[in-house]
Design a protein around this motif. Structure first.
Motif, mmCIF file in Angstrom:
data_model
loop_
_atom_site.group_PDB
_atom_site.id
_atom_site.type_symbol
_atom_site.label_atom_id
_atom_site.label_comp_id
_atom_site.label_asym_id
_atom_site.label_seq_id
_atom_site.Cartn_x
_atom_site.Cartn_y
_atom_site.Cartn_z
ATOM 1 N N ARG A 104 -9.786 2.500 -5.598
ATOM 2 C CA ARG A 104 -9.937 4.240 -5.346
ATOM 3 C C ARG A 104 -8.870 4.780 -6.089
ATOM 4 N NH1 ARG A 104 -8.091 6.975 -1.170
ATOM 5 N NH2 ARG A 104 -6.838 6.104 -0.568
ATOM 6 N N LEU A 105 -7.537 4.363 -5.695
ATOM 7 C CA LEU A 105 -6.428 5.368 -6.589
ATOM 8 C C LEU A 105 -6.167 5.517 -8.029
ATOM 9 C CD1 LEU A 105 -3.689 4.141 -3.804
ATOM 10 C CD2 LEU A 105 -4.892 6.029 -3.857
ATOM 11 N N ILE A 122 -7.965 -5.397 0.547
ATOM 12 C CA ILE A 122 -7.344 -3.576 0.555
ATOM 13 C C ILE A 122 -6.818 -3.527 -0.127
ATOM 14 C CG2 ILE A 122 -5.767 -2.809 2.630
ATOM 15 C CD1 ILE A 122 -6.437 -4.751 4.667
ATOM 16 N N ILE A 123 -6.050 -4.616 -0.546
ATOM 17 C CA ILE A 123 -5.514 -3.383 -1.546
ATOM 18 C C ILE A 123 -5.670 -3.397 -3.071
ATOM 19 C CG2 ILE A 123 -2.899 -4.487 -3.341
ATOM 20 C CD1 ILE A 123 -2.240 -3.699 -0.571
ATOM 21 N N TRP A 133 -16.640 4.577 8.528
ATOM 22 C CA TRP A 133 -14.996 5.154 8.104
ATOM 23 C C TRP A 133 -15.546 5.977 7.495
ATOM 24 C CZ3 TRP A 133 -10.808 2.121 9.141
ATOM 25 C CH2 TRP A 133 -9.382 2.757 8.310
ATOM 26 N N TRP A 163 0.694 -0.674 -0.018
ATOM 27 C CA TRP A 163 -0.379 0.166 -0.023
ATOM 28 C C TRP A 163 0.497 0.935 0.142
ATOM 29 C CZ3 TRP A 163 -0.780 3.859 2.691
ATOM 30 C CH2 TRP A 163 -1.326 5.114 3.469
ATOM 31 N N PHE A 187 0.999 4.245 -2.948
ATOM 32 C CA PHE A 187 0.417 5.732 -2.724
ATOM 33 C C PHE A 187 1.461 6.741 -2.332
ATOM 34 C CE2 PHE A 187 0.048 8.794 0.193
ATOM 35 C CZ PHE A 187 -0.927 9.808 0.049
ATOM 36 N N GLU A 222 -8.065 -0.515 -2.720
ATOM 37 C CA GLU A 222 -7.128 0.256 -2.498
ATOM 38 C C GLU A 222 -6.646 1.274 -3.943
ATOM 39 O OE1 GLU A 222 -5.789 2.730 0.004
ATOM 40 O OE2 GLU A 222 -7.910 2.456 0.292
ATOM 41 N N GLN A 223 -6.152 -0.291 -4.464
ATOM 42 C CA GLN A 223 -5.555 -0.132 -6.056
ATOM 43 C C GLN A 223 -7.288 0.941 -6.917
ATOM 44 O OE1 GLN A 223 -6.728 -3.579 -8.596
ATOM 45 N NE2 GLN A 223 -4.443 -2.874 -9.836
ATOM 46 N N LYS A 283 -9.564 8.537 -7.891
ATOM 47 C CA LYS A 283 -9.508 9.057 -7.932
ATOM 48 C C LYS A 283 -7.884 10.083 -8.680
ATOM 49 C CE LYS A 283 -9.500 9.445 -2.637
ATOM 50 N NZ LYS A 283 -10.370 11.071 -1.946
ATOM 51 N N PHE A 296 -6.881 11.433 0.932
ATOM 52 C CA PHE A 296 -7.205 11.004 1.555
ATOM 53 C C PHE A 296 -9.515 11.386 2.253
ATOM 54 C CE2 PHE A 296 -2.633 11.340 3.030
ATOM 55 C CZ PHE A 296 -2.948 9.374 3.113
#
Length: 525
Positions: free
Chosen positions: A233-234, A226-227, A359, A158, A162, A230-231, A237, A273
């Motif tokens: 989401r980023l 989790i990974i 969250w 992560w 990031f 997040e992948q 973004k 964030f």
């Protein structure tokens, strides 16, 4: 208007002298009252016209988001009056999450207490069963330990993701902005160059490498989620950051302004964030951070995690442990689906409450992010169209502005149905990609439910469907869909555990093993 009235009255009203008679005094007093009434009437008319103009400006901007947004409440309409009426993007305003407002009502908070009571009974029942079987209290959490395994490698992966997202897209955009001040031919070549590098980074650096790390290291399900989440989401973004800022630079170049508006690195860092997928230079901020609120939300996330653990331990694992796998047994399949409805619905509600409410609100509070509308009252939906709009507002906004509306812009507002199909297809593919990577097999149950039944119900059960019967239909179909998802994915998971292949191949990854595995489930899970 009041100043005009005062000037008018001072000019018209003349105080009588002591030698004036009573008749003159009465006439002047009547003129004074008449002037006062006329001034008040003009004030009311002016206020009324101002209100009409203000409301018409709000209604003028409303059709932009009316396709995907539900009707606004009076409270939201009042807040929207302070916004710029001709803005075409999402408007962020200061507002609380809906559940935070509802939990202030004792009747609604009692439902929350009922879920806590159910969690206590799950814990007690697990302790009692373990004490009867083992003769002692067993306080192990083997399922949680397995699901969140390899955490150090998860944290390192992560951090690399990031840092790459923080440095690569921002620096590429900054260099591209500087190249736009050169000649037309050179700036166009730089645009192609930086655009190609950005696409390669999105595809390989952020798209392929995290997936490769997850697959090669055989991450367990929760760590894998989790990974991969997040992948996704980023990637969303970074696309929002580029999509929102490139038009501003092109407008600067066209209008020949002194300098382009390039966001600062701190603004981009805050956005990474912030609990939103729509980039803005500034967001509405709260004045203080309520750390007690943050601690409460994080504790609720932890409670939901243990709640989900006990749902699987008490409701899912015993069911699939005691059954035998057959080639295809319609009776067993029907029983499996209906027995999986309760745990499926509990997992759905717990996932919604833990992530979309607790969250996101915890991070919003730590960042003083004031717009807390991460969801709407999806539980009151009488149509699937409204359910898709209100279930996850954060993702819905991204799909609406960057997929649906951009497709309409490129097609000159034609092919609205095709634009809607693109939104459904992209959402279904991404959901199925997440499940396939995290579970280690491709079993497109969610994809079929989303693209077949979800798309069909979106047109059949549309916004014109009103009344409680349609809300009952919504909940019934959601319950049944969750039962199908839990049943089929659990069967495939156990089939791959108890009927392993000697040599894994890509074809084996695509072929459902639960259709051919006949070995009965062992006593262990």
């Amino acid at each position: 208007q009041q100043q005009k009235c005062k000037q008018y009255m001072s000019a018209e009203l003349k105080i009588p002298t002591p030698h004036s008679d009573c008749k003159t005094a009465c006439i002047l007093l009547g003129q004074s009252l008449k002037s006062d009434l006329m001034c008040q009437f003009e004030n009311h008319i002016a206020d009324f016209m101002d209100g009409l103009i203000e409301e018409s400006m709000i209604l003028e901007a409303a059709p932009v988001s009316a396709v995907f947004s539900s009707s606004l409440s009076d409270k939201e309409r009042g807040k929207l009056r302070h916004l710029h009426p001709h803005s075409q993007g999402k408007q962020f305003i200061s507002r609380r999450s809906l559940l935070d407002e509802l939990f202030e009502v004792n009747h609604i908070r009692t439902i929350y207490h009922m879920f806590i009571a159910a969690l206590i009974l799950f814990i007690l029942s697990t302790f009692v069963v373990d004490f009867i079987d083992e003769g002692r209290l067993v306080l192990d959490f083997d399922l949680l330990v397995y699901a969140f395994g390899q955490l150090p490698l998860v944290v390192c992966t992560w951090m690399c993701m990031f840092l790459s997202v923080l440095l690569v897209p921002y620096n590429l955009f900054h260099l591209w902005c500087q190249s736009q001040s050169s000649s037309h031919g050179k700036s166009r070549l730089c645009s192609w160059l930086f655009g190609s590098v950005y696409l390669i980074y999105q595809t390989l650096g952020l798209g392929f490498l995290p997936t490769y790390v997850v697959v090669t290291n055989s991450f367990p399900p929760a760590s894998c989620f989790i990974i991969i989440l997040e992948q996704v989401r980023l990637m969303m973004k970074t696309h929002s950051f580029i999509r929102e800022n490139v038009p501003r630079v092109l407008t600067w170049k066209k209008d020949k302004n002194p300098a382009p508006v390039v966001p600062q690195l701190s603004q981009y860092l805050y956005f990474l964030f912030a609990p939103t997928l729509i980039y803005r230079d500034k967001y509405p901020r709260n004045p203080v951070i309520r750390w007690s609120y943050v601690a409460t939300k994080l504790l609720q996330v932890l409670g939901c995690l243990f709640y989900t653990y006990y749902v699987f331990v008490r409701l899912c694992i015993p069911q699939f442990r005691s059954n035998s796998l057959h080639l295809f047994d319609l009776r067993a399949m029907v029983l499996c689906v209906f027995n999986s409805i309760l745990p499926g619905v509990l997992v759905l509600l717990l996932g919604f409450f833990a992530f979309l409410h607790c969250w996101l609100n915890a991070f919003a509070e730590m960042l003083r992010f004031a717009d807390r509308m991460f969801y709407k009252d999806w539980w009151n939906s009488t149509s699937y169209a409204n359910y898709y709009r209100t279930w996850n507002v954060v993702v819905h906004d991204w799909l609406f502005y960057y997929v649906y509306r951009d497709f309409l812009w490129m097609s000159q507002k034609h092919f609205r149905t095709v634009a809607l199909l693109c939104v459904f297809t992209l959402s279904a593919v991404v959901h199925e990609y997440i499940l396939a990577v995290c579970f280690g097999f491709f079993y497109p149950v969610l994809f079929c439910l989303f693209m077949c039944f979800g798309l069909m119900f979106n047109f059949i059960v549309h916004d014109q469907r009103k009344g409680p019967i349609w809300n009952i239909f919504m909940w019934t179909s959601i319950f049944l869909g969750q039962g199908v998802i839990i049943c089929l994915y659990s069967q495939e998971w156990y089939a791959r555990h108890y009927c392993p292949q000697k040599e894994s191949s890509f074809l084996d990854f695509l072929k459902p093993r639960s259709w051919s595995c006949q070995r009965p489930l062992m006593a262990d899970s």
